[in-house]
Structures are given as structure tokens and as C-alpha cells.
Design an enzyme around this catalytic site. Structure first.
Site, PDB file in Angstrom:
ATOM      1  N   CYS A 103      72.040 162.862  37.514  1.00  0.00           N
ATOM      2  CA  CYS A 103      71.086 161.818  37.887  1.00  0.00           C
ATOM      3  C   CYS A 103      69.846 161.879  36.987  1.00  0.00           C
ATOM      4  CB  CYS A 103      70.696 162.005  39.350  1.00  0.00           C
ATOM      5  SG  CYS A 103      69.409 160.891  39.898  1.00  0.00           S
ATOM      6  N   CYS A 131      70.079 168.158  40.789  1.00  0.00           N
ATOM      7  CA  CYS A 131      69.854 166.842  40.178  1.00  0.00           C
ATOM      8  C   CYS A 131      71.137 166.342  39.503  1.00  0.00           C
ATOM      9  CB  CYS A 131      68.733 166.910  39.144  1.00  0.00           C
ATOM     10  SG  CYS A 131      67.095 166.966  39.876  1.00  0.00           S
ATOM     11  N   ASP A 178      47.227 172.360  48.202  1.00  0.00           N
ATOM     12  CA  ASP A 178      47.002 171.465  47.063  1.00  0.00           C
ATOM     13  C   ASP A 178      45.866 171.872  46.124  1.00  0.00           C
ATOM     14  OD1 ASP A 178      47.517 169.349  45.418  1.00  0.00           O
ATOM     15  OD2 ASP A 178      46.453 167.867  46.610  1.00  0.00           O
TER      16      ASP A 178
HETATM   17  C1  B12 Z   1      47.588 168.555  38.837  1.00  0.00           C
HETATM   18  C2  B12 Z   1      48.502 167.935  39.869  1.00  0.00           C
HETATM   19  C3  B12 Z   1      48.906 166.619  39.664  1.00  0.00           C
HETATM   20  C4  B12 Z   1      48.626 165.868  38.361  1.00  0.00           C
HETATM   21  C5  B12 Z   1      49.615 166.363  37.275  1.00  0.00           C
HETATM   22  C6  B12 Z   1      51.089 166.201  37.681  1.00  0.00           C
HETATM   23  C7  B12 Z   1      52.009 167.350  37.312  1.00  0.00           C
HETATM   24  N1  B12 Z   1      53.262 167.029  37.278  1.00  0.00           N
HETATM   25  O1  B12 Z   1      51.653 168.498  37.131  1.00  0.00           O
HETATM   26  C8  B12 Z   1      48.797 164.388  38.820  1.00  0.00           C
HETATM   27  C9  B12 Z   1      47.440 163.859  39.273  1.00  0.00           C
HETATM   28  C10 B12 Z   1      49.357 163.435  37.783  1.00  0.00           C
HETATM   29  C11 B12 Z   1      49.690 164.581  40.048  1.00  0.00           C
HETATM   30  C12 B12 Z   1      50.516 163.603  40.530  1.00  0.00           C
HETATM   31  C13 B12 Z   1      51.319 163.754  41.644  1.00  0.00           C
HETATM   32  N2  B12 Z   1      51.302 164.795  42.510  1.00  0.00           N
HETATM   33 CO1  B12 Z   1      50.353 166.444  42.192  1.00  0.00          CO
HETATM   34  N3  B12 Z   1      49.609 168.166  41.955  1.00  0.00           N
HETATM   35  C14 B12 Z   1      48.920 168.681  40.994  1.00  0.00           C
HETATM   36  C15 B12 Z   1      48.606 170.163  41.309  1.00  0.00           C
HETATM   37  C16 B12 Z   1      47.165 170.244  41.831  1.00  0.00           C
HETATM   38  C17 B12 Z   1      48.793 171.106  40.131  1.00  0.00           C
HETATM   39  C18 B12 Z   1      50.112 170.881  39.376  1.00  0.00           C
HETATM   40  C19 B12 Z   1      50.137 171.543  38.038  1.00  0.00           C
HETATM   41  O2  B12 Z   1      49.556 172.594  37.860  1.00  0.00           O
HETATM   42  N4  B12 Z   1      50.814 170.949  37.064  1.00  0.00           N
HETATM   43  C20 B12 Z   1      51.036 171.541  35.776  1.00  0.00           C
HETATM   44  C21 B12 Z   1      52.482 172.018  35.719  1.00  0.00           C
HETATM   45  C22 B12 Z   1      52.979 172.420  34.346  1.00  0.00           C
HETATM   46  O3  B12 Z   1      52.442 173.157  36.533  1.00  0.00           O
HETATM   47  P1  B12 Z   1      53.461 173.374  37.765  1.00  0.00           P
HETATM   48  O4  B12 Z   1      53.997 172.127  38.286  1.00  0.00           O
HETATM   49  O5  B12 Z   1      52.788 174.245  38.753  1.00  0.00           O
HETATM   50  O6  B12 Z   1      54.580 174.063  36.973  1.00  0.00           O
HETATM   51  C23 B12 Z   1      54.951 175.386  37.181  1.00  0.00           C
HETATM   52  C24 B12 Z   1      56.348 175.427  37.696  1.00  0.00           C
HETATM   53  O7  B12 Z   1      56.800 174.143  38.099  1.00  0.00           O
HETATM   54  C25 B12 Z   1      57.092 176.032  36.576  1.00  0.00           C
HETATM   55  N5  B12 Z   1      58.007 175.126  35.894  1.00  0.00           N
HETATM   56  C26 B12 Z   1      57.897 173.832  35.635  1.00  0.00           C
HETATM   57  N6  B12 Z   1      58.967 173.411  34.993  1.00  0.00           N
HETATM   58  C27 B12 Z   1      59.786 174.480  34.854  1.00  0.00           C
HETATM   59  C28 B12 Z   1      61.010 174.591  34.282  1.00  0.00           C
HETATM   60  C29 B12 Z   1      61.620 175.840  34.261  1.00  0.00           C
HETATM   61  C30 B12 Z   1      62.935 175.941  33.639  1.00  0.00           C
HETATM   62  C31 B12 Z   1      60.957 176.956  34.842  1.00  0.00           C
HETATM   63  C32 B12 Z   1      61.580 178.284  34.845  1.00  0.00           C
HETATM   64  C33 B12 Z   1      59.719 176.818  35.423  1.00  0.00           C
HETATM   65  C34 B12 Z   1      59.164 175.563  35.431  1.00  0.00           C
HETATM   66  O8  B12 Z   1      56.184 176.545  35.635  1.00  0.00           O
HETATM   67  C35 B12 Z   1      54.926 175.992  35.817  1.00  0.00           C
HETATM   68  C36 B12 Z   1      53.852 177.020  35.628  1.00  0.00           C
HETATM   69  O9  B12 Z   1      53.841 177.981  36.610  1.00  0.00           O
HETATM   70  C37 B12 Z   1      49.654 170.468  42.435  1.00  0.00           C
HETATM   71  C38 B12 Z   1      49.224 171.499  43.480  1.00  0.00           C
HETATM   72  C39 B12 Z   1      49.339 172.917  42.940  1.00  0.00           C
HETATM   73  N7  B12 Z   1      48.307 173.670  43.067  1.00  0.00           N
HETATM   74  O10 B12 Z   1      50.375 173.300  42.435  1.00  0.00           O
HETATM   75  C40 B12 Z   1      49.894 169.059  43.055  1.00  0.00           C
HETATM   76  C41 B12 Z   1      51.294 168.713  43.558  1.00  0.00           C
HETATM   77  C42 B12 Z   1      52.285 169.172  42.538  1.00  0.00           C
HETATM   78  N8  B12 Z   1      51.291 167.254  43.592  1.00  0.00           N
HETATM   79  C43 B12 Z   1      51.974 166.741  44.549  1.00  0.00           C
HETATM   80  C44 B12 Z   1      52.219 165.357  44.708  1.00  0.00           C
HETATM   81  C45 B12 Z   1      52.761 164.898  46.053  1.00  0.00           C
HETATM   82  C46 B12 Z   1      51.970 164.461  43.652  1.00  0.00           C
HETATM   83  C47 B12 Z   1      52.398 162.973  43.588  1.00  0.00           C
HETATM   84  C48 B12 Z   1      53.764 162.674  44.163  1.00  0.00           C
HETATM   85  C49 B12 Z   1      51.302 162.133  44.307  1.00  0.00           C
HETATM   86  C50 B12 Z   1      51.519 160.621  44.294  1.00  0.00           C
HETATM   87  N9  B12 Z   1      52.357 160.081  45.177  1.00  0.00           N
HETATM   88  O11 B12 Z   1      50.874 159.934  43.536  1.00  0.00           O
HETATM   89  C51 B12 Z   1      52.322 162.703  42.048  1.00  0.00           C
HETATM   90  C52 B12 Z   1      53.681 162.975  41.376  1.00  0.00           C
HETATM   91  C53 B12 Z   1      53.633 162.973  39.871  1.00  0.00           C
HETATM   92  C54 B12 Z   1      54.761 163.813  39.272  1.00  0.00           C
HETATM   93  N10 B12 Z   1      55.919 163.239  39.127  1.00  0.00           N
HETATM   94  O12 B12 Z   1      54.539 165.004  38.977  1.00  0.00           O
HETATM   95  C55 B12 Z   1      52.564 167.815  45.453  1.00  0.00           C
HETATM   96  C56 B12 Z   1      54.070 167.939  45.188  1.00  0.00           C
HETATM   97  C57 B12 Z   1      54.941 168.115  46.419  1.00  0.00           C
HETATM   98  C58 B12 Z   1      56.381 168.330  46.008  1.00  0.00           C
HETATM   99  N11 B12 Z   1      57.303 167.972  46.871  1.00  0.00           N
HETATM  100  O13 B12 Z   1      56.660 168.814  44.952  1.00  0.00           O
HETATM  101  C59 B12 Z   1      51.712 169.091  45.027  1.00  0.00           C
HETATM  102  C60 B12 Z   1      52.448 170.407  45.096  1.00  0.00           C
HETATM  103  C61 B12 Z   1      50.492 169.110  45.976  1.00  0.00           C
HETATM  104  C62 B12 Z   1      50.837 169.686  47.359  1.00  0.00           C
HETATM  105  N12 B12 Z   1      50.329 170.856  47.669  1.00  0.00           N
HETATM  106  O14 B12 Z   1      51.559 169.110  48.139  1.00  0.00           O
HETATM  107  N13 B12 Z   1      49.600 165.844  40.536  1.00  0.00           N
HETATM  108  S1  SF4 Z   2      65.880 161.081  41.057  1.00  0.00           S
HETATM  109 FE1  SF4 Z   2      67.680 162.234  40.418  1.00  0.00          FE
HETATM  110  S2  SF4 Z   2      66.977 163.421  38.632  1.00  0.00           S
HETATM  111 FE2  SF4 Z   2      65.145 162.713  39.708  1.00  0.00          FE
HETATM  112  S3  SF4 Z   2      64.605 164.397  41.070  1.00  0.00           S
HETATM  113 FE3  SF4 Z   2      65.903 162.981  42.275  1.00  0.00          FE
HETATM  114  S4  SF4 Z   2      68.008 163.787  41.998  1.00  0.00           S
HETATM  115 FE4  SF4 Z   2      66.719 164.744  40.416  1.00  0.00          FE
END
Ligand code: B12
Ligand code: SF4
Ligand code: SF4
Length: 317
Positions: A180, A177, A123
Site C-alpha cells: 500500500c 503497510c 505531544d
Molecule cells: C513535530 C511534529 C509534527 C510536525 C512534523 C511532522 C513529522 N512527521 O515529524 C508537523 C507539524 C508537520 C506534524 C504534523 C502532524 N502530526 Co505531529 N508531531 C510532531 C512531534 C511534536 C515531534 C515529531 C518529530 O520529532 N518528528 C521528527 C521525526 C524524524 O522524528 P520521529 O517521528 O520522532 O522519528 C523517530 C522515529 O519515528 C524513528 N524513525 C522514523 N522513521 C524510521 C524508520 C526506521 C527504519 C527506523 C528504525 C526508525 C525510524 O526515528 C526517529 C528519531 O527517533 C510529535 C510528538 C513527539 N514528541 O514525538 C507529534 C506527533 C507525531 N504528531 C501527531 C499527529 C497526530 C500529527 C498529525 C496527524 C496532525 C494533523 N492531523 O494535522 C500530522 C501528521 C503529519 C505526518 N504525516 O507526519 C501524533 C501522531 C500520532 C500517531 N498515531 O502517530 C504525535 C505523536 C503527537 C501525539 N503525542 O499524539 N507533527
Molecule cells: S495508507 Fe497504506 S502505506 Fe500509508 S500508512 Fe496506511 S497502510 Fe501504510
């Protein structure tokens, strides 16, 4: 390096992890993260901006990194809290950072035996864990932005190990997905768009991360908090992939301690200093800090008072 991967798989299973997948460390991550930051979706999480170069280039984190191992660890699915003031499932028990770091240290040792150098995260590291988990074929990135598995859904922690070993890799799996959109439709603040979460509107952000001096949730967010005291599970609760049973055993240390399940909002509002530390000792909730938790509890108390008003008015009529 087939043997090293096999050894890691055995060790991971013995340590209670449910999935292990491997991706190459040099896969280009595209512009998603950069665009997300540019739009300001990270709200007050400045550290995400500071981590950007390392996030886009694992070589800056571990020179010579060749593979990323991603692991999943189940957490309880049942919502255990009895009193008003809901704590998200992943954070109800013992601090998972500590619990998982110890397990990752064991895996580090296993891989070192094969000549690897490793850096492990759960994380808190500068690595896009969901991105690599999807690349490693563990699941797909759902419309809620989370990593969703066919068996097990999204209720799991992701852990990552950067290693200098060149391990056999896995391939991504299709996104399931389909049509959905339940998560997007049910998000109380409309924070989800195209698989990306805007933290400025996310209740999880406002109850866990918004710790800057003077940072206050806007009125629409305060109202939408409902009973959420730490984190938010709504976009996972509605996901059909989470209605299936967990993928593995749930670690009992991740269940909520009785002292916390019994605490009422009134009691939490009064708690300070040492008493506050004692109640949240060793839990993940403690990371939010006393100030943020008090602010949220005050907002919840306000919400429960206004939620009560229509009932009273109805009774008068
Ligand atoms: C910052 C952070 C948050 C922030 C921002 C949320 C967010 N969505 O990014 C906040 C505090 C809001 C948050 C909330 C939550 N979080 Co959080 N969070 C993080 C953290 C530390 C970084 C995420 C990040 O960098 N986000 C910025 C986005 C843009 O970056 P990214 O997700 O890494 O995206 C990359 C890929 O997904 C990809 N990508 C994204 N979309 C697409 C689309 C395409 C087409 C392609 C090719 C690539 C691609 O490109 C991005 C760049 O490399 C991670 C841990 C980590 N180091 O990764 C945990 C993490 C994502 N969180 C986690 C959890 C559990 C949560 C919550 C469920 C907690 C809760 N119950 O309250 C919520 C869910 C909110 C939500 N729906 O996202 C878990 C997710 C587990 C899982 N099954 O996915 C993680 C992985 C922590 C862990 N190690 O377990 N979180
Ligand atoms: S609720 Fe539906 S759209 Fe959202 S992640 Fe789950 S399967 Fe995908
Ligand atoms: S965690 Fe809650 S507020 Fe954040 S995106 Fe999911 S449903 Fe919306």
C-alpha cells in the site's frame, strides 16, 4: 517490577487509555532524526533542533530513566465540521494537552507508589513518541510517518512516561503497510517520502506551527490547502487501517463544541481579541494563535473564491 506494570495497566484502562506498551529507555534511535533535521525538514520548528540532545538521550530528561511507557488515547473519527474550514479530527474539541496531563498525573502517582520517579508527556515533550511506541509493540511506523495499530489505526494520541522503574518490556511488531502507498499518493503536496514527512510541504505545519513573523506558505501550499483550517488528516483518511472501528470509547470532551461548528469563514475572518479568545476557549485550535489562524482563513477565502470561478465561467457558456 511486574506488579508496577500491572498496576499501571489497570489504572490506564480505568483512565480511558486504550493501549499501554513498554520499551527500554536506552534503545539507540539511529540517525533518522538527525538526518531529518539536517535536510531542513523541520521547517521553522527550531525547538526540534534545540531538543535534539535530550531526544537522543532520555537520561538528560530524567536521570536514571530505565523504561518508557507509551499509551494511546482515542479521538473522534467522524469529521464533525459543517462549515467550510476543516479542523483536523484530533483538535476539534477540548485542548488534549490539558486533558491528558491530568490523566498522566494519576499514572505518575500510581508508579511513585512502587518507588519510581517519572516525567510524563503528551505531544509536547523532548521524546520521540512514535519511535518508542513502535519499540513498545503498539503498532508500526506507516508510510505516512504515523504510528499505525492493527486494531484502531492511527487516529489516536500518543502519551509517554519516562520512569526510573525497570518494567517488563514488549517487542516490536511487523510493519503491515505491505504494498500500500495510498498515503504517499494522496498527500496534496507530496510531503511524504519513505515514512518521513517534510514539514516544509506539510499542510499541518503551515496551519498549526508556522508562527514565525513573516513566514508565508508558498503558492503551491496555499493552493493545496483546500478547506483545511487547522491540521490535515488526508494521509490518515485514506489508510485502510483507519476504516475499522475505534479501539475504545471516545472522550466526549474531544468532540467539537457547537459554537465552533456553526462559525463560518466570514465570521472567523472578522473575529478579533476577546471574541476570538471566547470562540476558541479551551480548544486545541487556540494554540495556533490569532495571527496564524487569520492568515489561514484569508487563504481559504481566497481559495474558495478561485474555486468558484470555473463554475461561473461554465454557467456563462
Ligand atoms: C513535530 C511534529 C509534527 C510536525 C512534523 C511532522 C513529522 N512527521 O515529524 C508537523 C507539524 C508537520 C506534524 C504534523 C502532524 N502530526 Co505531529 N508531531 C510532531 C512531534 C511534536 C515531534 C515529531 C518529530 O520529532 N518528528 C521528527 C521525526 C524524524 O522524528 P520521529 O517521528 O520522532 O522519528 C523517530 C522515529 O519515528 C524513528 N524513525 C522514523 N522513521 C524510521 C524508520 C526506521 C527504519 C527506523 C528504525 C526508525 C525510524 O526515528 C526517529 C528519531 O527517533 C510529535 C510528538 C513527539 N514528541 O514525538 C507529534 C506527533 C507525531 N504528531 C501527531 C499527529 C497526530 C500529527 C498529525 C496527524 C496532525 C494533523 N492531523 O494535522 C500530522 C501528521 C503529519 C505526518 N504525516 O507526519 C501524533 C501522531 C500520532 C500517531 N498515531 O502517530 C504525535 C505523536 C503527537 C501525539 N503525542 O499524539 N507533527
Ligand atoms: S495508507 Fe497504506 S502505506 Fe500509508 S500508512 Fe496506511 S497502510 Fe501504510
Ligand atoms: S498531513 Fe496532509 S500535507 Fe501533511 S503529510 Fe499528511 S497528507 Fe500530506
Amino acid at each position: 517490577m511486574k506488579e508496577a506494570r500491572q498496576a499501571a495497566e489497570y489504572a490506564a484502562a480505568a483512565l480511558g487509555f486504550s493501549d499501554l506498551g513498554v520499551a527500554r529507555a536506552d534503545i539507540p534511535q539511529g540517525d533518522t532524526l538527525r538526518r531529518w533535521l539536517k535536510r531542513g525538514c523541520h521547517a521553522g520548528m527550531d525547538w526540534l533542533e534545540r531538543h535534539l540532545p535530550a531526544r537522543l538521550n532520555p537520561q538528560l530528561v530524567l536521570p536514571g530513566a530505565r523504561s518508557v511507557i507509551i499509551l494511546t488515547y482515542e479521538y473522534p473519527r467522524r469529521d464533525a465540521r459543517q462549515q467550510p474550514g476543516v479542523i483536523a479530527r484530533y483538535a476539534q474539541g477540548e485542548d488534549y494537552h490539558k486533558l491528558l496531563s491530568a490523566k498522566l498525573a494519576d499514572l505518575d502517582e500510581t508508579l511513585s507508589f512502587y518507588g519510581g520517579r517519572q516525567v510524563c508527556f503528551s505531544d509536547s515533550g523532548p521524546i520521540s513518541e512514535r519511535f518508542f511506541a513502535a519499540q513498545a509493540g503498539i503498532g508500526w511506523i506507516g508510510r505516512n510517518g504515523l504510528l499505525v495499530r492493527r486494531r484502531g489505526g492511527s487516529y489516536c494520541f500518543l502519551c509517554s512516561i519516562l520512569t526510573t522503574l525497570k518494567l517488563p518490556t514488549d517487542s516490536p511488531i511487523p510493519n503491515r503497510c505491505g504494498k500500500c502507498h495510498r498515503c504517499e499518493e494522496s498527500c496534496p503536496t507530496g510531503a511524504l517520502h519513505d515514512g518521513s514527512c517534510d514539514a516544509r510541504n506539510c499542510l499541518s505545519y503551515w496551519t498549526i506551527e508556522a508562527r514565525k513573523e513573516g513566514e508565508e506558505p508558498p503558492p503551491n501550499v496555499k493552493k493545496a490547502l483546500g478547506e483545511r483550517m487547522f491540521g490535515c488528516d488526508t494521509c490518515q483518511e485514506v489508510c485502510p487501517w483507519n476504516s475499522l472501528p475505534p479501539r475504545g470509547e471516545v472522550d466526549l470532551r474531544l468532540l467539537m463544541p457547537a459554537r465552533l461548528a456553526r462559525a463560518t469563514l466570514e465570521e472567523l475572518e472578522q473575529l478579533e481579541g476577546e471574541a476570538w479568545k471566547r470562540l476558541f476557549a479551551r480548544t486545541s485550535v487556540r494554540r495556533a494563535g490569532e495571527k496564524l489562524l487569520h492568515r489561514t482563513v484569508r487563504a481559504l477565502r481566497g481559495n474558495s473564491e478561485t474555486a468558484f470561478l470555473p463554475k461561473l465561467n461554465k454557467e456563462k457558456r
